[in-house]
Design a protein around this motif. Structure first.
Motif, PDB file in Angstrom:
ATOM      1  N   LYS A  88       0.841  -1.207   0.000  1.00 25.08           N
ATOM      2  CA  LYS A  88       0.000   0.000   0.000  1.00 25.08           C
ATOM      3  C   LYS A  88       0.868   1.245   0.000  1.00 25.08           C
ATOM      4  O   LYS A  88       0.429   2.294  -0.454  1.00 25.08           O
ATOM      5  N   ALA A 110      -3.800  -3.527   1.679  1.00 22.36           N
ATOM      6  CA  ALA A 110      -4.788  -3.121   2.677  1.00 22.36           C
ATOM      7  C   ALA A 110      -6.220  -3.259   2.182  1.00 22.36           C
ATOM      8  O   ALA A 110      -7.126  -3.487   2.979  1.00 22.36           O
ATOM      9  N   VAL A 111      -6.449  -3.061   0.896  1.00 16.77           N
ATOM     10  CA  VAL A 111      -7.818  -3.093   0.360  1.00 16.77           C
ATOM     11  C   VAL A 111      -7.809  -3.854  -0.973  1.00 16.77           C
ATOM     12  O   VAL A 111      -6.780  -3.935  -1.649  1.00 16.77           O
ATOM     13  N   ASN A 130      -6.284  -6.954   6.264  1.00 20.07           N
ATOM     14  CA  ASN A 130      -7.535  -6.259   6.541  1.00 20.07           C
ATOM     15  C   ASN A 130      -8.666  -7.277   6.425  1.00 20.07           C
ATOM     16  O   ASN A 130      -8.509  -8.332   5.809  1.00 20.07           O
ATOM     17  N   ARG A 192      -7.053  -0.566  16.931  1.00 21.96           N
ATOM     18  CA  ARG A 192      -7.755  -0.570  15.658  1.00 21.96           C
ATOM     19  C   ARG A 192      -8.525  -1.883  15.502  1.00 21.96           C
ATOM     20  O   ARG A 192      -9.052  -2.402  16.478  1.00 21.96           O
ATOM     21  N   ARG A 345      -0.997  19.277  -2.694  1.00 20.57           N
ATOM     22  CA  ARG A 345      -1.140  18.378  -3.836  1.00 20.57           C
ATOM     23  C   ARG A 345       0.135  17.579  -4.074  1.00 20.57           C
ATOM     24  O   ARG A 345       0.109  16.587  -4.826  1.00 20.57           O
ATOM     25  N   ASP A 410       1.492   8.645  -2.879  1.00 21.24           N
ATOM     26  CA  ASP A 410       0.169   8.693  -3.503  1.00 21.24           C
ATOM     27  C   ASP A 410      -0.132  10.012  -4.209  1.00 21.24           C
ATOM     28  O   ASP A 410      -1.197  10.158  -4.799  1.00 21.24           O
TER      29      ASP A 410
ATOM     30  N   ASN B 341     -13.393   0.863   5.688  1.00 21.25           N
ATOM     31  CA  ASN B 341     -12.261   0.580   4.802  1.00 21.25           C
ATOM     32  C   ASN B 341     -11.882   1.779   3.920  1.00 21.25           C
ATOM     33  O   ASN B 341     -11.505   1.608   2.761  1.00 21.25           O
ATOM     34  N   LYS B 344      -6.959   7.920   4.747  1.00 21.16           N
ATOM     35  CA  LYS B 344      -6.307   9.108   4.176  1.00 21.16           C
ATOM     36  C   LYS B 344      -6.124   8.982   2.667  1.00 21.16           C
ATOM     37  O   LYS B 344      -5.956   9.989   1.988  1.00 21.16           O
ATOM     38  N   ARG B 345      -6.086   7.783   2.169  1.00 18.64           N
ATOM     39  CA  ARG B 345      -5.942   7.570   0.724  1.00 18.64           C
ATOM     40  C   ARG B 345      -7.214   7.952  -0.028  1.00 18.64           C
ATOM     41  O   ARG B 345      -7.175   8.113  -1.258  1.00 18.64           O
ATOM     42  N   TYR B 349      -8.746  15.258   4.675  1.00 16.92           N
ATOM     43  CA  TYR B 349      -8.592  15.297   6.131  1.00 16.92           C
ATOM     44  C   TYR B 349      -7.841  16.535   6.583  1.00 16.92           C
ATOM     45  O   TYR B 349      -7.468  16.653   7.747  1.00 16.92           O
ATOM     46  N   SER B 378      -6.625   6.404   9.587  1.00 15.90           N
ATOM     47  CA  SER B 378      -5.346   5.799   9.229  1.00 15.90           C
ATOM     48  C   SER B 378      -5.225   5.906   7.709  1.00 15.90           C
ATOM     49  O   SER B 378      -6.098   6.448   7.047  1.00 15.90           O
ATOM     50  N   ASP B 379      -4.141   5.342   7.168  1.00 14.84           N
ATOM     51  CA  ASP B 379      -3.990   5.412   5.715  1.00 14.84           C
ATOM     52  C   ASP B 379      -5.185   4.802   4.994  1.00 14.84           C
ATOM     53  O   ASP B 379      -5.656   5.329   3.983  1.00 14.84           O
ATOM     54  N   GLN B 380      -5.671   3.659   5.513  1.00 10.54           N
ATOM     55  CA  GLN B 380      -6.714   2.928   4.781  1.00 10.54           C
ATOM     56  C   GLN B 380      -7.921   2.592   5.659  1.00 10.54           C
ATOM     57  O   GLN B 380      -8.743   1.779   5.263  1.00 10.54           O
ATOM     58  N   HIS B 381      -8.017   3.208   6.824  1.00 13.82           N
ATOM     59  CA  HIS B 381      -9.151   2.965   7.723  1.00 13.82           C
ATOM     60  C   HIS B 381      -9.688   4.289   8.255  1.00 13.82           C
ATOM     61  O   HIS B 381      -8.908   5.203   8.516  1.00 13.82           O
ATOM     62  N   ASP B 410      -8.555  15.040  -5.619  1.00 12.20           N
ATOM     63  CA  ASP B 410      -7.228  14.567  -6.008  1.00 12.20           C
ATOM     64  C   ASP B 410      -6.929  13.138  -5.552  1.00 12.20           C
ATOM     65  O   ASP B 410      -5.853  12.619  -5.853  1.00 12.20           O
ATOM     66  N   LYS B 411      -7.854  12.501  -4.843  1.00 11.44           N
ATOM     67  CA  LYS B 411      -7.639  11.119  -4.413  1.00 11.44           C
ATOM     68  C   LYS B 411      -8.368  10.105  -5.295  1.00 11.44           C
ATOM     69  O   LYS B 411      -8.316   8.904  -5.024  1.00 11.44           O
TER      70      LYS B 411
END
Lengths: 432, 432
Positions: A88, A110-111, A130, A192, A345, A410, B341, B344-345, B349, B378-381, B410-411
């Protein structure tokens, strides 16, 4: 335990990355390279500073990237750990290939979207750290597993309901191969995801055993979320995890596993993981002790510089920050203020603001960025404070150290890899 | 003053967006659509909730997007303002086309990379609300201007040195058409870019006049950075800006401009801009009064909901938050904790955490997300706190309102546009 050799990634898919056209999709790349391919541009060996790149531009250090890849290969081999670096972080198939070439067992994600990216490039072994209860994603996964008997996949389960939803979706999808799961042990109260108690872990394992589409192969968790973490609390939790593995094994819960999976380990406590995993007694089947650190590949100038385990065990190696974001001074409206053309950005800002380390003037002379501080980020600007007498001028480039690899990678889809003298030798494609 | 009609964007380039293959590059899209084209998938009119999309998935509301586009068209027309919505927010050529179809003069950008994206889709008029001293970018710009006599481009200049660097780079590039510039007036001491005093503005204008590759066409700034902004301070600064325009005009500084450009206006104070720009006396040439608000296109559930000028002038219209991020509950480890799921990705935030507004159960029943709060990412939660008795279950979808359009768009590289019943009617491609 060293992992068995891994099949190579899909060479054709990787090669197609070099065939991509350089165009407006990729910020920072030279406008005069538009229309060429990534591979042809790499073969030009342009210089990052004089080769027509536009600002802002993020660069990876070729030497430091190589150093970091080697450092964790050495560390994991020395400690008998299998390695599935967290993908990730970079989401870059070229880096997955280099990690696998260096003996990684597989790649962690992660996903499910990330798993799809990995499978598009043929990653043969995937650990999904996950829970996974998304029915369309499980349908896709079932097709992928059934189509490729060599595809190894393991994911978390942390609730009876979650096991039930997985089973329902996999049955509906007509899945033929069971999905391998590990029970996730939570890192403590208030942590978590993950089951809070060993008694509940047994209930979840019972639910898995009752689901014909699932196979219990181990236990796992993430020590990075231990509340008020210190070395003592982290090792205490890791010993709960290894004890859970031993108890489950003694209860015959891994009878169908063939290989038992025990996994933990981000980038902050892999020394603790190595110590505690080494203590595990023999179980009824071979154990895959799987470390999942991901941030090491680029490392950073902030968060991970502070918390890397190599600070505790410097004799075991070390990591080097491999990213520099180069931005240009576009405004100098007051003696104590300057502005760069890079902002939210372009740079990570979730844990620290960027840290100026170098100024490069228009003649190519380089000096230390002493007295220059980032005080804030707008979407497309960095706000700089300059100390009295600091001669920063419009047009100069400022090299910024960054903090937190996951929120650096990212923001860039094609990242030049430059040697110390600025020669760009490769471009890393990311998929977010 | 209404802007003259604008040539349409490059229809072939826009059409090619529909020819793109749906694949692993685009998170959230249905895995079973892999291999089809974006256009063909749009024609399927799948349902966002039942059509095989995976979580997390960001969606734009078709109706709200349309409402917002109409609202600012109406507002700017009523106030005699030309409109160059800030394209850095969505970076989506399909939205630029809709903005231009609704009478926008052109599109604003922040950095040259964004201008390259716009030109790849034929945006004919561009306002770059930033300084530009990057030599390779200026070389590209000179080629673009010389190749297309209908391309109109204006950018900021805020220093004598900046004007000199522009001139040097444009001369070296052999530029034939001069680059139109406006002097940027800073919004006050300690504000962002822009000249701090009127006396220095005159020095910068002198430097522009001395540079044969540059043409001074106006003045501009960004009232969103007025320190301790309130309506009085913002209008006071805007009156400094209009006075500067009048003074420069009286001094003959716009003699070559043909049309004088006066520009300000983000998404927080466009009512103040409308008021003060209406007071401008006649100048020696027609004046293009250019508003640049960009966040209105999606609006949001946080920052812009709080600060939109329509809160002060509700009789003039209003904007509607058009984004919902749908994420799935993957873990419910304690009565007061749940995890989604998405992290931040996936979500903005920087100004607020995501705000749950809706829960959708597996049968498609929808309820209010009362008692469910995001406490961290979190990054992915996403970390959720649930109040006592709130029955949130693993597998349910949670609809999240977000804050700050620039860090939402932008994500996501391909964003489904869904009608109220979930029917996906289009996909918006972004380029960051």
């Amino acid at each position: 335990m060293a992992a068995a050799p891994v099949p190579a990634l899909d060479a054709a898919a990787l090669a197609r990355l070099a065939d991509e056209t350089v165009d407006h999709r990729f910020k920072g790349l030279p406008p005069d390279a538009a229309g060429t391919t990534v591979g042809a541009l790499a073969a030009e060996h342009r210089n990052l500073f004089t080769g027509g790149f536009t600002t802002p531009v993020l660069a990876l250090s070729a030497e430091r990237l190589e150093h970091n890849l080697a450092a964790m290969e050495t560390y994991t081999a020395r400690h008998g750990l299998a390695f599935a670096p967290h993908g990730k972080t970079p989401m870059a198939p070229q880096l997955f290939a280099r990690q696998l070439d260096r003996g990684a067992w597989g790649i962690t994600f992660a996903v499910p979207h990330q798993v799809r990216v990995a499978r598009a490039f043929g990653v043969p072994r995937i650990f999904l750290a996950n829970e996974l209860v998304d029915a369309p994603a499980l349908r896709w996964l079932a097709r992928e597993l059934d189509a490729d008997p060599d595809f190894r996949f393991v994911c978390y389960v942390d609730s009876v309901r979650g096991a039930g939803l997985m089973d329902e979706a996999l049955r509906a999808a007509g899945a033929r191969r069971p999905v391998d799961v590990v029970v996730e042990l939570g890192a403590g109260d208030g942590a978590r995801t993950g089951v809070r108690t060993e008694a509940e872990c047994a209930e979840v394992a019972d639910a898995v055993a009752a689901a014909p589409t699932l196979r219990l192969v181990g236990v796992a968790g993430y020590e990075g979320e231990v509340p008020d973490a210190d070395y003592g609390r982290v090792t205490a939790w890791l010993r709960r995890l290894t004890a859970l593995a031993a108890d489950f094994d003694a209860a015959g819960r891994f009878a169908d596993a063939g290989e038992i999976v025990l996994s933990a380990g981000g980038s902050a406590w892999f020394d603790a993981v190595a110590e505690v995993f080494a203590e595990l007694p023999d179980l009824s089947s071979p154990v895959l002790k799987l470390l999942r650190s991901g941030a090491y590949v680029s490392h950073d100038d902030g968060h991970y510089r502070e918390i890397t385990p190599f600070n505790r065990v410097p004799g075991e190696g070390g990591l080097q920050p491999a990213f520099t974001l180069w931005a240009q001074v576009v405004s100098r409206p007051a003696p104590d203020q300057a502005f760069l053309n890079a902002g939210k950005r372009d740079a990570a800002y979730d844990l620290h603001l960027p840290m100026p380390h170098t100024v490069r003037d228009r003649a190519g002379e380089v000096r230390d960025a002493k007295g220059v501080t980032v005080t804030g980020l707008s979407d497309q600007h960095a706000w700089l404070r300059t100390d009295e007498g600091v001669g920063l001028e419009v047009g100069e480039w400022v090299g910024l150290g960054l903090s937190h690899p996951c929120t650096i990678f990212d923001k860039w889809q094609l990242i030049p890899v430059a040697e110390a003298d600025g020669t760009v030798v490769d471009y890393i494609r990311t998929f977010f």
